[in-house]
Design a protein around this motif. Sequence first.
Motif, mmCIF file in Angstrom:
data_model
loop_
_atom_site.group_PDB
_atom_site.id
_atom_site.type_symbol
_atom_site.label_atom_id
_atom_site.label_comp_id
_atom_site.label_asym_id
_atom_site.label_seq_id
_atom_site.Cartn_x
_atom_site.Cartn_y
_atom_site.Cartn_z
ATOM 1 N N CYS A 22 45.487 5.210 8.817
ATOM 2 C CA CYS A 22 46.158 5.720 9.981
ATOM 3 C C CYS A 22 47.402 5.180 10.324
ATOM 4 O O CYS A 22 47.439 4.113 10.619
ATOM 5 C CB CYS A 22 44.942 5.669 11.119
ATOM 6 S SG CYS A 22 45.730 6.526 12.717
ATOM 7 N N TRP A 23 48.300 6.008 10.307
ATOM 8 C CA TRP A 23 49.811 5.440 10.923
ATOM 9 C C TRP A 23 50.294 6.191 12.115
ATOM 10 O O TRP A 23 49.860 7.419 12.405
ATOM 11 C CB TRP A 23 50.808 5.694 9.733
ATOM 12 C CG TRP A 23 50.485 4.950 8.490
ATOM 13 C CD1 TRP A 23 49.606 3.971 8.191
ATOM 14 C CD2 TRP A 23 51.526 4.906 7.376
ATOM 15 N NE1 TRP A 23 49.871 3.577 7.100
ATOM 16 C CE2 TRP A 23 51.174 3.751 6.485
ATOM 17 C CE3 TRP A 23 52.786 5.408 7.064
ATOM 18 C CZ2 TRP A 23 51.785 3.536 5.362
ATOM 19 C CZ3 TRP A 23 53.440 5.039 6.246
ATOM 20 C CH2 TRP A 23 52.996 4.185 5.032
ATOM 21 N N LEU A 24 50.978 5.493 13.063
ATOM 22 C CA LEU A 24 51.448 6.264 14.134
ATOM 23 C C LEU A 24 52.727 6.115 14.215
ATOM 24 O O LEU A 24 53.394 4.885 13.871
ATOM 25 C CB LEU A 24 50.776 5.734 15.485
ATOM 26 C CG LEU A 24 49.271 5.780 15.472
ATOM 27 C CD1 LEU A 24 48.732 5.210 16.765
ATOM 28 C CD2 LEU A 24 48.827 7.407 15.407
ATOM 29 N N VAL A 25 53.384 6.787 15.152
ATOM 30 C CA VAL A 25 54.939 6.863 15.428
ATOM 31 C C VAL A 25 54.923 6.734 16.974
ATOM 32 O O VAL A 25 54.596 7.625 17.754
ATOM 33 C CB VAL A 25 55.874 8.086 14.904
ATOM 34 C CG1 VAL A 25 57.264 8.066 15.305
ATOM 35 C CG2 VAL A 25 55.739 8.094 13.318
ATOM 36 N N ILE A 26 55.548 5.500 17.331
ATOM 37 C CA ILE A 26 55.682 5.179 18.690
ATOM 38 C C ILE A 26 57.103 4.712 19.131
ATOM 39 O O ILE A 26 57.255 3.565 18.310
ATOM 40 C CB ILE A 26 54.532 4.309 19.273
ATOM 41 C CG1 ILE A 26 53.187 5.017 18.919
ATOM 42 C CG2 ILE A 26 54.722 4.104 20.565
ATOM 43 C CD1 ILE A 26 51.999 3.937 19.364
ATOM 44 N N GLU A 45 38.889 8.426 17.634
ATOM 45 C CA GLU A 45 39.650 9.703 17.692
ATOM 46 C C GLU A 45 40.972 9.670 18.510
ATOM 47 O O GLU A 45 41.574 10.691 18.254
ATOM 48 C CB GLU A 45 38.215 10.616 18.484
ATOM 49 C CG GLU A 45 37.115 10.616 17.830
ATOM 50 C CD GLU A 45 36.336 9.620 18.335
ATOM 51 O OE1 GLU A 45 36.452 8.414 19.288
ATOM 52 O OE2 GLU A 45 35.115 9.280 17.687
ATOM 53 N N VAL A 46 41.023 8.925 19.496
ATOM 54 C CA VAL A 46 42.330 8.823 20.380
ATOM 55 C C VAL A 46 43.644 8.774 19.097
ATOM 56 O O VAL A 46 44.556 9.334 19.397
ATOM 57 C CB VAL A 46 42.313 7.767 21.412
ATOM 58 C CG1 VAL A 46 43.661 7.857 22.018
ATOM 59 C CG2 VAL A 46 40.989 8.120 22.556
ATOM 60 N N LEU A 47 43.353 7.746 18.463
ATOM 61 C CA LEU A 47 44.373 7.542 17.472
ATOM 62 C C LEU A 47 44.603 8.444 16.460
ATOM 63 O O LEU A 47 45.859 8.734 16.211
ATOM 64 C CB LEU A 47 44.056 6.014 16.713
ATOM 65 C CG LEU A 47 44.063 4.635 17.600
ATOM 66 C CD1 LEU A 47 43.564 3.409 17.012
ATOM 67 C CD2 LEU A 47 45.383 4.449 18.459
ATOM 68 N N LEU A 48 43.534 9.221 16.061
ATOM 69 C CA LEU A 48 43.745 10.153 14.988
ATOM 70 C C LEU A 48 44.243 11.307 15.579
ATOM 71 O O LEU A 48 45.314 12.255 15.007
ATOM 72 C CB LEU A 48 42.287 10.528 14.519
ATOM 73 C CG LEU A 48 41.580 9.519 13.738
ATOM 74 C CD1 LEU A 48 40.306 9.914 13.213
ATOM 75 C CD2 LEU A 48 42.503 9.235 12.305
ATOM 76 N N ASP A 54 55.188 12.323 17.114
ATOM 77 C CA ASP A 54 55.764 11.125 17.939
ATOM 78 C C ASP A 54 54.662 11.114 18.925
ATOM 79 O O ASP A 54 54.469 11.879 19.811
ATOM 80 C CB ASP A 54 57.173 11.656 18.445
ATOM 81 C CG ASP A 54 57.671 10.458 18.913
ATOM 82 O OD1 ASP A 54 56.961 9.508 19.568
ATOM 83 O OD2 ASP A 54 58.863 10.398 19.135
ATOM 84 N N ALA A 55 53.986 9.993 18.844
ATOM 85 C CA ALA A 55 52.882 9.630 19.599
ATOM 86 C C ALA A 55 53.567 8.902 20.921
ATOM 87 O O ALA A 55 52.535 8.355 21.650
ATOM 88 C CB ALA A 55 51.762 8.904 19.067
#
Length: 134
Positions: A22-26, A45-48, A54-55
């Motif tokens: 799981c990768w996020l863009v912040i 679930e929140v992260l997914l 763009d999170a």
Amino acid sequence: MASDPKIYVYEEVAKHNKTKDCWLVINGKVYDVTPFMDDHPGGDEVLLSATGKDATNDFEDVGHSDSAREMMDKYYIGEIDVSTVPTKRTYTPPQQAQYNPDKTPEFLIKILQFLVPLLILGLAFVVRHYTKEK
């Protein structure tokens, strides 16, 4: 953080959208939060739900603490090429069962299809039995 950060394109980051990857863009930065999935106070679930876009707004709306923001440093892996991030996320509605206009559950329909003929036969038997001349 690295002195010469790796630059990722959106298509690459968007592929990392599972609990075990799981990768996020912040705020224009890319984070591999896979090791944090089990520990996130809001659940994985929140992260997914924040993957594939763009999170930043999702992250900021929660009001994370300073310590949470500091913790992000250990998950930082690079920067996002902002020109590759779509401005809008495409919404795909969930697949639904066959449309039932009267909203009657299917099992109720099947039960009624079985019971109604039995009730009619039973009523006919009772009427015949009590209207018979003795």
